[in-house]
Design a protein around this motif. Sequence first.
Motif, PDB file in Angstrom:
ATOM      1  N   PRO A 112       8.523   4.122   4.887  1.00  0.00           N
ATOM      2  CA  PRO A 112       9.924   3.975   4.517  1.00  0.00           C
ATOM      3  C   PRO A 112      10.713   3.041   5.447  1.00  0.00           C
ATOM      4  O   PRO A 112      10.194   2.553   6.444  1.00  0.00           O
ATOM      5  N   ALA A 113      11.988   2.870   5.082  1.00  0.00           N
ATOM      6  CA  ALA A 113      12.807   1.810   5.656  1.00  0.00           C
ATOM      7  C   ALA A 113      12.989   1.913   7.164  1.00  0.00           C
ATOM      8  O   ALA A 113      13.164   0.889   7.831  1.00  0.00           O
ATOM      9  N   SER A 170       2.480  15.515   1.846  1.00  0.00           N
ATOM     10  CA  SER A 170       2.648  16.885   2.324  1.00  0.00           C
ATOM     11  C   SER A 170       2.468  16.949   3.834  1.00  0.00           C
ATOM     12  O   SER A 170       3.133  17.722   4.523  1.00  0.00           O
ATOM     13  N   GLN A 171       1.565  16.115   4.341  1.00  0.00           N
ATOM     14  CA  GLN A 171       1.306  16.085   5.778  1.00  0.00           C
ATOM     15  C   GLN A 171       2.395  15.337   6.534  1.00  0.00           C
ATOM     16  O   GLN A 171       2.806  15.737   7.619  1.00  0.00           O
ATOM     17  N   PHE A 172       2.860  14.237   5.939  1.00  0.00           N
ATOM     18  CA  PHE A 172       3.900  13.405   6.559  1.00  0.00           C
ATOM     19  C   PHE A 172       5.071  13.319   5.579  1.00  0.00           C
ATOM     20  O   PHE A 172       5.218  12.347   4.826  1.00  0.00           O
ATOM     21  N   THR A 173       5.889  14.345   5.595  1.00  0.00           N
ATOM     22  CA  THR A 173       6.941  14.473   4.576  1.00  0.00           C
ATOM     23  C   THR A 173       7.965  13.348   4.635  1.00  0.00           C
ATOM     24  O   THR A 173       8.606  13.036   3.628  1.00  0.00           O
ATOM     25  N   SER A 174       8.108  12.732   5.801  1.00  0.00           N
ATOM     26  CA  SER A 174       9.092  11.649   5.923  1.00  0.00           C
ATOM     27  C   SER A 174       8.683  10.400   5.158  1.00  0.00           C
ATOM     28  O   SER A 174       9.488   9.473   5.002  1.00  0.00           O
ATOM     29  N   THR A 175       7.433  10.345   4.682  1.00  0.00           N
ATOM     30  CA  THR A 175       6.981   9.160   3.944  1.00  0.00           C
ATOM     31  C   THR A 175       7.152   9.320   2.443  1.00  0.00           C
ATOM     32  O   THR A 175       6.828   8.401   1.686  1.00  0.00           O
ATOM     33  N   LYS A 176       7.641  10.455   2.000  1.00  0.00           N
ATOM     34  CA  LYS A 176       7.800  10.671   0.559  1.00  0.00           C
ATOM     35  C   LYS A 176       8.902   9.777   0.019  1.00  0.00           C
ATOM     36  O   LYS A 176      10.038   9.804   0.498  1.00  0.00           O
ATOM     37  N   MET A 177       8.557   8.961  -0.969  1.00  0.00           N
ATOM     38  CA  MET A 177       9.513   8.000  -1.532  1.00  0.00           C
ATOM     39  C   MET A 177       9.409   7.987  -3.043  1.00  0.00           C
ATOM     40  O   MET A 177       8.316   8.096  -3.612  1.00  0.00           O
ATOM     41  N   SER A 178      10.531   7.817  -3.703  1.00  0.00           N
ATOM     42  CA  SER A 178      10.538   7.585  -5.143  1.00  0.00           C
ATOM     43  C   SER A 178      10.205   6.119  -5.387  1.00  0.00           C
ATOM     44  O   SER A 178      10.263   5.285  -4.472  1.00  0.00           O
ATOM     45  N   ALA A 179       9.868   5.791  -6.618  1.00  0.00           N
ATOM     46  CA  ALA A 179       9.603   4.393  -6.952  1.00  0.00           C
ATOM     47  C   ALA A 179      10.848   3.544  -6.743  1.00  0.00           C
ATOM     48  O   ALA A 179      10.756   2.379  -6.317  1.00  0.00           O
ATOM     49  N   ASP A 180      12.011   4.104  -7.022  1.00  0.00           N
ATOM     50  CA  ASP A 180      13.260   3.357  -6.807  1.00  0.00           C
ATOM     51  C   ASP A 180      13.469   3.063  -5.326  1.00  0.00           C
ATOM     52  O   ASP A 180      13.954   1.984  -4.958  1.00  0.00           O
ATOM     53  N   GLY A 215       3.157  -1.758   4.137  1.00  0.00           N
ATOM     54  CA  GLY A 215       2.263  -0.615   4.245  1.00  0.00           C
ATOM     55  C   GLY A 215       3.034   0.680   4.341  1.00  0.00           C
ATOM     56  O   GLY A 215       4.264   0.696   4.389  1.00  0.00           O
ATOM     57  N   THR A 216       2.310   1.779   4.353  1.00  0.00           N
ATOM     58  CA  THR A 216       2.908   3.102   4.523  1.00  0.00           C
ATOM     59  C   THR A 216       2.727   3.540   5.973  1.00  0.00           C
ATOM     60  O   THR A 216       1.601   3.589   6.467  1.00  0.00           O
ATOM     61  N   HIS A 219       0.875  -1.183   0.000  1.00  0.00           N
ATOM     62  CA  HIS A 219       0.000   0.000   0.000  1.00  0.00           C
ATOM     63  C   HIS A 219       0.903   1.220   0.000  1.00  0.00           C
ATOM     64  O   HIS A 219       1.667   1.440   0.940  1.00  0.00           O
ATOM     65  N   ILE A 220       0.799   2.012  -1.059  1.00  0.00           N
ATOM     66  CA  ILE A 220       1.630   3.193  -1.215  1.00  0.00           C
ATOM     67  C   ILE A 220       0.743   4.429  -1.175  1.00  0.00           C
ATOM     68  O   ILE A 220      -0.050   4.675  -2.086  1.00  0.00           O
ATOM     69  N   ARG A 221       0.870   5.192  -0.111  1.00  0.00           N
ATOM     70  CA  ARG A 221       0.074   6.406   0.073  1.00  0.00           C
ATOM     71  C   ARG A 221       0.896   7.589  -0.415  1.00  0.00           C
ATOM     72  O   ARG A 221       2.048   7.772   0.004  1.00  0.00           O
ATOM     73  N   ARG A 222       0.297   8.396  -1.304  1.00  0.00           N
ATOM     74  CA  ARG A 222       1.038   9.526  -1.869  1.00  0.00           C
ATOM     75  C   ARG A 222       0.173  10.794  -1.814  1.00  0.00           C
ATOM     76  O   ARG A 222      -0.532  11.027  -0.860  1.00  0.00           O
TER      77      ARG A 222
END
Length: 303
Positions: free
Chosen positions: A271-272, A152-162, A233-234, A144-147
């Motif tokens: 993220p990791a 914007s609300q949880f900037t630490s979850t921003k991830m590229s596809a790579d 999950g995210t 589950h990828i939330r974007r």
Amino acid sequence: AKGNDDQHLFSMMADVLIEKDGRPYPNYSEFQGKPVNVDGPTIERFREVLAGRRKICLYDSKMHAENDVVHIKAEENEHRLILPFYAFLFWEDWRQQLFAFRFVRDNLVYNDAILCLAARMVNTIRDYVRQHSPENDGSYDAIHIRRRDFQSQFTSTKMSADAILAGIQDEIHPGSTIYVTTDERDLTFFEPLREVYDLKFIGDFGDMLKGVNPQYFGLAEQIISSRSRVFFGTYYSTFSAYIVRLRGYYSVKENQPGSMSGALQNTYYLPAQWKKDMSIYQAVHAPFFAREFPIAWRDIDKF
């Protein structure tokens, strides 16, 4: 609280605050990998769920007598119950607590239209996997990828596809079929993953979705993800969190590895930095909405 002793929990809270028994105020980290027995002494169960809180609101005989309905209101800048229900509720009697947990598990469920849609989609995915990989028993994986606004609300979850690809590769073998639940509208974003995996999205089930309320789609996807072999999950997403709770319920029912301790060995976060948060028992702690906690499913069938 017990009907014949409404003030007992207040007294117990006061004792914890003044460290009456010589133990320091509890920290949730004390219980990592060391859960209190579900039928343990009230004080021990209470200490485990405090999570830094120093006040309690008691549902006592007076509140019960004067109110037909109790609504837990959210004041400005305060918590709302858009989070696991058990994070703010405690029963002095462990039997009542486990009854409440079982009641939620067994009765607060999606309606038949959603469950049946999810079952048809799960069977379709499993049949597809068997046809394309005869040696496979039909197992698939899910993410589950939330974007969008969430990032914007949880900037630490921003991830590229790579970054997503790098995060899942150790647990999901190349060539595996992955069901992707996402709010990302531009599915070309997932091209780096498609080069490695066989991806499936809700749109791949067009005929099956005809005549179904579109508001059911995301809920069905939660069930689909809950039945996958591996799930990512995210973090911070309550959508992902409910999938994790469902997987917790199934882990106990199917006696999966780690289920006796409440740990989930095949459920991860992105993220990791939060990847293995579910791999060891953790007590309830803030931020309460970011994930689910094993207290919701661990040993709740005890009588």
